[in-house]
Write a protein that holds these residues in place. Sequence first.
Motif, PDB file in Angstrom:
ATOM      1  N   UNK A   1       0.843  -1.204   0.000  1.00 14.25           N
ATOM      2  CA  UNK A   1       0.000   0.000   0.000  1.00 14.25           C
ATOM      3  C   UNK A   1       0.875   1.249   0.000  1.00 14.25           C
ATOM      4  N   UNK A   2       1.915   1.242   0.817  1.00 14.04           N
ATOM      5  CA  UNK A   2       2.768   2.427   0.918  1.00 14.04           C
ATOM      6  C   UNK A   2       3.488   2.722  -0.389  1.00 14.04           C
ATOM      7  N   UNK A   3       3.718   1.694  -1.204  1.00 13.11           N
ATOM      8  CA  UNK A   3       4.422   1.888  -2.469  1.00 13.11           C
ATOM      9  C   UNK A   3       3.488   1.977  -3.668  1.00 13.11           C
TER      10      UNK A   3
ATOM     11  N   UNK B   1       1.457  10.378   1.002  1.00 14.99           N
ATOM     12  CA  UNK B   1       2.222  10.323   2.249  1.00 14.99           C
ATOM     13  C   UNK B   1       1.578   9.347   3.234  1.00 14.99           C
ATOM     14  N   UNK B   2       2.423   8.854   4.113  1.00 16.57           N
ATOM     15  CA  UNK B   2       1.997   7.947   5.172  1.00 16.57           C
ATOM     16  C   UNK B   2       2.484   8.525   6.496  1.00 16.57           C
TER      17      UNK B   2
ATOM     18  N   UNK C   1      11.444   0.913   7.501  1.00 15.99           N
ATOM     19  CA  UNK C   1      10.868   1.592   6.342  1.00 15.99           C
ATOM     20  C   UNK C   1      11.961   2.241   5.504  1.00 15.99           C
ATOM     21  N   UNK C   2      12.944   2.840   6.139  1.00 18.14           N
ATOM     22  CA  UNK C   2      14.044   3.470   5.410  1.00 18.14           C
ATOM     23  C   UNK C   2      14.821   2.497   4.559  1.00 18.14           C
TER      24      UNK C   2
ATOM     25  N   UNK D   1      10.932   9.077   1.892  1.00 17.79           N
ATOM     26  CA  UNK D   1      10.711  10.460   2.317  1.00 17.79           C
ATOM     27  C   UNK D   1       9.223  10.807   2.401  1.00 17.79           C
ATOM     28  N   UNK D   2       8.360   9.864   2.043  1.00 17.97           N
ATOM     29  CA  UNK D   2       6.917  10.071   2.136  1.00 17.97           C
ATOM     30  C   UNK D   2       6.311   9.364   3.337  1.00 17.97           C
ATOM     31  N   UNK D   3       7.154   8.844   4.230  1.00 14.55           N
ATOM     32  CA  UNK D   3       6.714   8.150   5.437  1.00 14.55           C
ATOM     33  C   UNK D   3       7.346   8.831   6.638  1.00 14.55           C
ATOM     34  N   UNK D   4       6.523   9.133   7.615  1.00 14.76           N
ATOM     35  CA  UNK D   4       7.064   9.727   8.835  1.00 14.76           C
ATOM     36  C   UNK D   4       6.308   9.191  10.038  1.00 14.76           C
TER      37      UNK D   4
END
Length: 137
Positions: free
Chosen positions: A84-86, A92-93, A110-111, A118-121
């Motif tokens: 989903x994140x990709x 952004x997530x 995640x890194x 850079x879209x996940x924090x």
Amino acid sequence: MADNIEIEQISNSEYLVEENKIYLLDNNIIHVVAVGEQSDELAMAHVEIFNRLTKWNEGKFNYLIDLNKAGKNSTEARKLWKDISEDENTGKLALFGLHSVARVLASIVIGVNSKNKDHHRFFKLKEEAFKWLNQAK
């Protein structure tokens, strides 16, 4: 999807999956309140709901994920979250609610594994996460 997972549609933009809540907010933000352990079947139900919510709306979707009451994720659930994140429709997530050690470990995972790191924090508070999602892209 497994027969033992019930999806309850509250409205066009709100669903319950067992104790988990999923809402479509303004600005194409999908808010997930994860409760308890996230099994393979539960993760597949989440994906089904995400597909329903994104089907009728255009553009990218950002995810605001509350992990305050979340438990462990199964291996398959982690794979589905990564997919989903990709996804091309995911912007952004923003995840919040993890204690500091878990946040550091999750950031490392995640890194290392994400194409869009850079879209996940990770955030301590919901307000910080929401503010970041609403910043200009």
